[in-house]
Design a protein around this motif. Structure first.
Motif, PDB file in Angstrom:
ATOM      1  N   TYR A 113       0.866  -1.443   0.157  1.00  0.00           N
ATOM      2  CA  TYR A 113      -0.215   0.297  -0.317  1.00  0.00           C
ATOM      3  C   TYR A 113       0.742   0.831   0.125  1.00  0.00           C
ATOM      4  O   TYR A 113       1.805   1.169   0.747  1.00  0.00           O
ATOM      5  CB  TYR A 113      -0.638   0.086   0.985  1.00  0.00           C
ATOM      6  N   ASN A 156       3.202  15.071   0.623  1.00  0.00           N
ATOM      7  CA  ASN A 156       3.973  14.299   2.242  1.00  0.00           C
ATOM      8  C   ASN A 156       5.165  15.334   2.706  1.00  0.00           C
ATOM      9  O   ASN A 156       5.882  16.263   1.576  1.00  0.00           O
ATOM     10  CB  ASN A 156       4.918  12.702   1.456  1.00  0.00           C
ATOM     11  N   GLY A 207       4.850   7.201  -4.241  1.00  0.00           N
ATOM     12  CA  GLY A 207       4.934   6.819  -2.753  1.00  0.00           C
ATOM     13  C   GLY A 207       6.124   6.157  -2.645  1.00  0.00           C
ATOM     14  O   GLY A 207       7.203   5.455  -2.759  1.00  0.00           O
ATOM     15  N   CYS A 263      -5.593  14.374   4.388  1.00  0.00           N
ATOM     16  CA  CYS A 263      -5.317  13.040   4.228  1.00  0.00           C
ATOM     17  C   CYS A 263      -4.806  13.129   5.807  1.00  0.00           C
ATOM     18  O   CYS A 263      -5.297  11.936   6.091  1.00  0.00           O
ATOM     19  CB  CYS A 263      -3.769  12.154   3.503  1.00  0.00           C
ATOM     20  N   PRO A 293       2.724   2.220   4.867  1.00  0.00           N
ATOM     21  CA  PRO A 293       3.702   3.502   5.610  1.00  0.00           C
ATOM     22  C   PRO A 293       3.275   3.309   6.970  1.00  0.00           C
ATOM     23  O   PRO A 293       2.498   2.749   6.962  1.00  0.00           O
ATOM     24  CB  PRO A 293       2.776   4.512   4.545  1.00  0.00           C
ATOM     25  N   TYR A 353       1.048   4.308   9.440  1.00  0.00           N
ATOM     26  CA  TYR A 353       0.575   5.064   9.874  1.00  0.00           C
ATOM     27  C   TYR A 353      -0.345   6.028  11.071  1.00  0.00           C
ATOM     28  O   TYR A 353      -0.211   4.314  11.838  1.00  0.00           O
ATOM     29  CB  TYR A 353      -1.158   5.343   8.989  1.00  0.00           C
TER      30      TYR A 353
END
Ligand SMILES: Cc1cc2nc3c(=O)[nH]c(=O)nc-3n(C[C@H](O)[C@H](O)[C@H](O)COP(=O)(O)O)c2cc1C
Length: 167
Positions: free
Chosen positions: A8, A14, A26, A59, A93, A95
């Protein structure tokens, strides 16, 4: 038996070493592609039906809300099955100290009995966070190996770290 990299990753704004930049690829995707080059494993990207915003601050709040509500964001697609794979490299990532909730959506759809999950994440300081134990709790029948945390902003230099980890 074959290996697959399932990851993902988010494009859009960012933080890169202190300033906001728009990423067209990403950080976790960069790492996943390096891993593919080094292992020859298959590659599959997990994408939410409703993408989080390109705007970083929006986000952040969307992802926080999903985590607080223990949401399971819908995915556009998941692999048809995982039968032919014995090792699953799982990339995401960090999160809020764990993983995007959409990774839980994926994990809950499969039986990982007899399979090894090798997690890797990109982050800005929190490393793997609680993600390894979160994966183990979600997939009790899987063997979850120690993960590889990579600094997101420096991921383009991560090839040696990845090489060492896959051995
Ligand atoms: C919603 C959100 C929450 C995040 N939470 C954390 C965190 O708790 N700890 C951390 O070190 N980095 C955190 N980050 C930074 C990301 O983990 C980092 O930028 C990562 O490399 C992004 O990967 P991607 O480009 O593949 O999406 C967060 C980023 C976002 C967008």
């Amino acid at each position: 038996m074959k290996e697959i990299i399932i990851y993902y990753s988010r494009t859009g704004e960012n933080y890169v070493n202190g300033s906001i930049k728009t990423l067209t690829k990403g950080n976790t995707e960069v790492a996943a592609e390096m891993l593919k080059k080094l292992t020859g494993a298959d590659l599959f990207q997990l994408e939410q039906v409703n993408h989080y915003s390109n705007d970083y601050n929006v986000c952040i709040n969307e992802a926080k809300k999903d985590q607080r509500e223990n949401a399971r964001p819908k995915l556009k697609a998941v692999p048809e099955n995982l039968l032919e794979y014995d090792t699953i490299y799982l990339g995401y990532p960090n999160y809020w100290g764990s993983m995007p909730m959409a990774v839980f959506t994926f994990l809950e759809q499969f039986d990982f009995t007899g399979k090894t999950i090798r997690p890797f994440c990109t982050h800005e300081g929190s490393g793997m966070g609680t993600s390894e134990s979160d994966i183990q709790k979600t997939c009790p029948s899987a063997t979850v190996e120690k993960g590889l945390p990579l600094h997101g902003a420096n991921v383009i230099h991560a090839e040696q770290q990845i090489k060492k980890w896959i051995k």
